[in-house]
Scaffold this active site. Structure first.
Site: not given
Ligand code: UD1
Ligand code: UDP
Length: 359
Positions: A210
């Site tokens: 991601h």
């Molecule tokens: C964010 C965090 C990242 C973290 C990750 C955990 C920042 C800059 N990044 O990244 O550090 O590792 O969360 O998962 O804060 N979207 C959906 N539905 C949702 C959420 C997101 O469709 O419920 C899509 C949207 O198009 C959105 C894109 O994902 O614009 C990115 O979401 P965003 O929260 O900006 O960043 P993540 O990649 O999720």
């Molecule tokens: N996680 C989850 N379901 C998924 C993927 C991740 O519950 O499909 C959990 C994972 O076990 C961990 C947390 O989400 O506890 C990590 O989140 P993510 O990888 O989105 O973010 P990061 O840790 O890189 O910020």
């Protein structure tokens, strides 16, 4: 010390719900004099990215949900900043607690510090030393405006000292994600689709992708998928919506050995991790969970904040190099999973006690 302490905890993204689940439980159990007000920025908003964690992990419904999901960094962070300032002014917390390194983290820390509310940062001191990552900017800034910094590891503490952060502000407490892995282990759940999709226990690679650096580069995303294909292993990939959107837009082909599923809840994720052959991921949290579950980890990045995992040989940095990914999956290294890099599962309690001591 005051007789009660109003703590505003701010969450917004999936990993923060997992961390908040154990810390809120520890506060209620060990320091009930701390009155916690939970705020959700709305950064993650799909049921499987947000609500499922509240339901499954017994997290109280947030007192406020700002509904700021999606959009560019500037727009989303700006809207969060504005909304958080408003709820902080209305609630008047004695302290604000933030987790990790997302846009919700920096927005909350910035809103609080400008209102002269002390900030506590859980997971302080992590560094990739790669300033092109949005997370690196978020955590560096948050650390420098926090009053109480909870570092999960000695390395994190050293990083903070090297940046000149006052020693008295920093506490090495272990990692709340390790607490969570222990706390929820007994409730881990086999996904209903597991056997129907032809998977066997211990005979699949669990993969998550991601990171912006991987999803926003078609070249890297394709190379990672090629690496998974070349490995020949059966792969389960619970797909983050960001990655799903990029793959759909570019019409990338999913290799035949890779099964895409919706994002899973934490309890199913724990089960999938514990029963995998090994894990391939670009997630920060999942790298550590691989170690907790004694699984070798192939990290789909060039660097990691969790350097002790690489130093101990339990994690290899394969980047987005197809051959390196395939080789690492095909020939996992053996390593010692018994070292207590992340404490002993009492990090949340230690944080609750320190918060109270500083109230
Ligand atoms: C964010 C965090 C990242 C973290 C990750 C955990 C920042 C800059 N990044 O990244 O550090 O590792 O969360 O998962 O804060 N979207 C959906 N539905 C949702 C959420 C997101 O469709 O419920 C899509 C949207 O198009 C959105 C894109 O994902 O614009 C990115 O979401 P965003 O929260 O900006 O960043 P993540 O990649 O999720
Ligand atoms: N996680 C989850 N379901 C998924 C993927 C991740 O519950 O499909 C959990 C994972 O076990 C961990 C947390 O989400 O506890 C990590 O989140 P993510 O990888 O989105 O973010 P990061 O840790 O890189 O910020």
């Amino acid at each position: 010390m005051t007789s009660t302490f109003k703590l505003m905890s701010v969450v917004g993204a999936r990993p923060q719900f997992v961390k908040a689940a154990v810390l809120s439980a520890a506060i209620q159990e060990h320091r009930p004099d701390i009155r916690e007000v939970l705020v959700h920025t709305g950064q993650h908003y799909d049921d499987r990215m947000s609500e499922i964690f509240f339901r499954e992990l017994g997290i109280e419904a947030p007192a406020h949900n700002l509904g700021v999901g999606g959009g560019s960094h500037g727009r989303a962070t700006g809207q969060m900043l504005e909304g958080l300032e408003r709820v902080m002014q209305r609630e008047g917390p004695d302290g604000v607690l933030v987790y990790g390194d997302t846009n919700s983290t920096i927005a909350a820390a910035l809103a609080a510090v400008k209102l002269h509310i002390p900030v506590a940062h859980v997971e302080a001191g992590l560094r990739s030393f790669n300033r092109t990552m949005p997370e690196e900017i978020n955590r560096v800034v948050t650390d420098h405006i926090s009053e109480l910094l909870f570092a999960p590891t000695q390395t994190a503490e050293s990083n903070l000292f090297a940046e000149g952060i006052e020693r008295k502000k920093v506490h090495v407490v272990g990692d709340v994600m390790y607490d969570a892995a222990i706390y929820f282990a007994k409730r881990s759940a086999r996904p209903s689709w597991f056997s129907d999709l032809g998977f066997d226990v211990g005979r699949y690679v669990l993969c998550t992708i991601h990171r912006a650096e991987n999803t926003d580069s078609l070249h890297r995303l394709e190379a990672i998928l090629r690496g998974l294909a070349l490995s020949g292993s059966k792969v389960i990939l619970p797909m983050h919506p960001r990655t799903a959107a990029r793959i759909a837009a570019a019409q990338l082909e999913i290799p035949a050995n890779v099964t895409i599923v919706e994002p899973v809840g934490y309890l199913e994720m724990c089960w999938l991790e514990a029963n995998s052959t090994l894990i391939a991921t670009d997630s920060g949290g999942v790298q550590k969970e691989a170690y907790f579950h004694k699984k070798f980890c192939v990290t789909l990045r060039e660097e990691t904040e969790w350097v002790e995992l690489v130093d101990s040989g339990c994690n290899v940095l394969a980047g987005a190099d197809s051959l390196a990914i395939a080789n690492a999956i095909s020939s996992p290294l053996t390593c010692d999973f018994s070292r207590e890099f992340y404490g002993r599962g009492s990090s949340a309690r230690a944080i609750a006690e320190k918060l109270w001591a500083h109230a």
